[in-house]
Motif scaffolding. Structure first.
Motif, PDB file in Angstrom:
ATOM      1  N   THR A 197      -9.106  28.874  29.940  1.00 24.06           N
ATOM      2  CA  THR A 197      -8.539  29.545  28.778  1.00 24.06           C
ATOM      3  C   THR A 197      -7.219  28.885  28.413  1.00 24.06           C
ATOM      4  N   VAL A 198      -7.104  28.520  27.147  1.00 29.02           N
ATOM      5  CA  VAL A 198      -5.891  27.915  26.604  1.00 29.02           C
ATOM      6  C   VAL A 198      -5.331  28.869  25.561  1.00 29.02           C
ATOM      7  N   ALA A 199      -4.032  29.095  25.605  1.00 27.96           N
ATOM      8  CA  ALA A 199      -3.362  29.930  24.603  1.00 27.96           C
ATOM      9  C   ALA A 199      -2.444  29.049  23.769  1.00 27.96           C
ATOM     10  N   LEU A 200      -2.565  29.161  22.475  1.00 31.75           N
ATOM     11  CA  LEU A 200      -1.662  28.464  21.550  1.00 31.75           C
ATOM     12  C   LEU A 200      -0.707  29.492  20.975  1.00 31.75           C
ATOM     13  N   MET A 201       0.575  29.182  21.032  1.00 29.32           N
ATOM     14  CA  MET A 201       1.594  30.077  20.487  1.00 29.32           C
ATOM     15  C   MET A 201       2.250  29.400  19.288  1.00 29.32           C
ATOM     16  N   LEU A 222      -8.566  30.209  10.320  1.00 28.37           N
ATOM     17  CA  LEU A 222      -8.768  28.992  11.100  1.00 28.37           C
ATOM     18  C   LEU A 222     -10.218  28.541  10.926  1.00 28.37           C
ATOM     19  N   PRO A 223     -10.482  27.242  10.986  1.00 30.11           N
ATOM     20  CA  PRO A 223     -11.858  26.763  10.806  1.00 30.11           C
ATOM     21  C   PRO A 223     -12.791  27.169  11.942  1.00 30.11           C
ATOM     22  N   GLN A 224     -12.240  27.549  13.076  1.00 33.04           N
ATOM     23  CA  GLN A 224     -13.011  28.073  14.199  1.00 33.04           C
ATOM     24  C   GLN A 224     -12.403  29.409  14.591  1.00 33.04           C
ATOM     25  N   GLU A 225     -13.215  30.290  15.137  1.00 30.64           N
ATOM     26  CA  GLU A 225     -12.736  31.604  15.552  1.00 30.64           C
ATOM     27  C   GLU A 225     -12.286  31.546  17.013  1.00 30.64           C
ATOM     28  N   PRO A 226     -11.043  31.916  17.322  1.00 31.91           N
ATOM     29  CA  PRO A 226     -10.599  31.936  18.718  1.00 31.91           C
ATOM     30  C   PRO A 226     -11.245  33.103  19.469  1.00 31.91           C
ATOM     31  N   LEU A 227     -11.136  33.082  20.786  1.00 37.80           N
ATOM     32  CA  LEU A 227     -11.604  34.211  21.590  1.00 37.80           C
ATOM     33  C   LEU A 227     -10.831  35.470  21.219  1.00 37.80           C
ATOM     34  N   ARG A 228      -9.558  35.284  20.920  1.00 33.29           N
ATOM     35  CA  ARG A 228      -8.661  36.409  20.628  1.00 33.29           C
ATOM     36  C   ARG A 228      -7.493  35.884  19.807  1.00 33.29           C
ATOM     37  N   ARG A 229      -6.950  36.740  18.985  1.00 33.36           N
ATOM     38  CA  ARG A 229      -5.772  36.391  18.179  1.00 33.36           C
ATOM     39  C   ARG A 229      -4.901  37.631  18.048  1.00 33.36           C
ATOM     40  N   GLU A 230      -3.614  37.480  18.315  1.00 36.55           N
ATOM     41  CA  GLU A 230      -2.667  38.588  18.157  1.00 36.55           C
ATOM     42  C   GLU A 230      -1.454  38.108  17.382  1.00 36.55           C
ATOM     43  N   THR A 231      -0.904  39.004  16.595  1.00 36.73           N
ATOM     44  CA  THR A 231       0.271  38.703  15.777  1.00 36.73           C
ATOM     45  C   THR A 231       1.370  39.701  16.136  1.00 36.73           C
ATOM     46  N   PHE A 232       2.584  39.183  16.322  1.00 39.03           N
ATOM     47  CA  PHE A 232       3.733  40.000  16.724  1.00 39.03           C
ATOM     48  C   PHE A 232       4.891  39.753  15.764  1.00 39.03           C
ATOM     49  N   ARG A 233       5.807  40.716  15.722  1.00 39.45           N
ATOM     50  CA  ARG A 233       7.050  40.525  14.983  1.00 39.45           C
ATOM     51  C   ARG A 233       8.208  40.881  15.900  1.00 39.45           C
ATOM     52  N   PRO A 248     -10.737  22.983  27.207  1.00 40.72           N
ATOM     53  CA  PRO A 248      -9.832  22.251  28.093  1.00 40.72           C
ATOM     54  C   PRO A 248      -8.416  22.259  27.520  1.00 40.72           C
ATOM     55  N   TYR A 249      -7.432  22.066  28.378  1.00 39.47           N
ATOM     56  CA  TYR A 249      -6.035  22.113  27.963  1.00 39.47           C
ATOM     57  C   TYR A 249      -5.730  21.153  26.816  1.00 39.47           C
ATOM     58  N   ASP A 250      -6.289  19.957  26.860  1.00 41.49           N
ATOM     59  CA  ASP A 250      -5.968  18.935  25.860  1.00 41.49           C
ATOM     60  C   ASP A 250      -6.954  18.893  24.691  1.00 41.49           C
ATOM     61  N   ALA A 251      -7.776  19.931  24.531  1.00 41.56           N
ATOM     62  CA  ALA A 251      -8.760  19.969  23.448  1.00 41.56           C
ATOM     63  C   ALA A 251      -8.080  19.999  22.079  1.00 41.56           C
ATOM     64  N   GLU A 252      -8.747  19.420  21.103  1.00 37.57           N
ATOM     65  CA  GLU A 252      -8.301  19.530  19.704  1.00 37.57           C
ATOM     66  C   GLU A 252      -8.633  20.949  19.243  1.00 37.57           C
ATOM     67  N   LEU A 253      -7.627  21.725  18.927  1.00 38.19           N
ATOM     68  CA  LEU A 253      -7.829  23.109  18.504  1.00 38.19           C
ATOM     69  C   LEU A 253      -7.099  23.360  17.199  1.00 38.19           C
ATOM     70  N   PRO A 254      -7.665  24.184  16.339  1.00 36.36           N
ATOM     71  CA  PRO A 254      -6.987  24.482  15.070  1.00 36.36           C
ATOM     72  C   PRO A 254      -5.753  25.340  15.297  1.00 36.36           C
ATOM     73  N   GLU A 255      -4.721  25.041  14.532  1.00 40.33           N
ATOM     74  CA  GLU A 255      -3.468  25.799  14.616  1.00 40.33           C
ATOM     75  C   GLU A 255      -3.056  26.267  13.229  1.00 40.33           C
ATOM     76  N   LEU A 256      -2.262  27.300  13.190  1.00 41.17           N
ATOM     77  CA  LEU A 256      -1.724  27.744  11.911  1.00 41.17           C
ATOM     78  C   LEU A 256      -0.826  26.657  11.339  1.00 41.17           C
ATOM     79  N   PRO A 257      -0.810  26.520  10.033  1.00 40.73           N
ATOM     80  CA  PRO A 257       0.030  25.496   9.404  1.00 40.73           C
ATOM     81  C   PRO A 257       1.490  25.922   9.324  1.00 40.73           C
ATOM     82  N   GLU A 258       2.290  25.034   8.803  1.00 39.14           N
ATOM     83  CA  GLU A 258       3.693  25.352   8.511  1.00 39.14           C
ATOM     84  C   GLU A 258       3.724  26.211   7.234  1.00 39.14           C
ATOM     85  N   PRO A 259       4.507  27.264   7.203  1.00 40.89           N
ATOM     86  CA  PRO A 259       4.679  28.027   5.960  1.00 40.89           C
ATOM     87  C   PRO A 259       5.512  27.211   4.963  1.00 40.89           C
TER      88      PRO A 259
END
Length: 85
Positions: free
Chosen positions: A2-6, A28-39, A54-65
């Protein structure tokens, strides 16, 4: 594994709700296992996505606002699960 992207951004003062809405609307172009949003104070928004990859997998990330919405570039971190070690 499991890899978490923050993804963490800080909005221009008083625009935290707008940044939060923007982050929630991002798909995101792929659906993660889980997604949470915090403030947090100081108009900060954090999004964590979990992936079965895997840790070094190409994974989609949110863009820059848009530059006028944030006070600095987005901070990004990648973590791997330590459970089961």
């Amino acid at each position: 594994m499991t890899v978490a992207l923050m993804w963490e951004a800080r909005a221009v003062a008083g625009r935290g709700a707008e940044l939060l809405s923007w982050a929630r609307a991002q798909t995101l172009p792929q659906e993660p296992l889980r997604r949470e949003t915090f403030r947090a104070p100081q108009d900060r928004v954090l999004v964590i996505t979990w992936w079965d990859a895997p840790y070094d997998a190409e994974l989609p990330e949110l863009p820059e606002p848009a530059a006028d919405l944030v006070t600095r570039a987005v901070h990004r971190w990648r973590f791997e699960s330590a459970d089961g070690d």
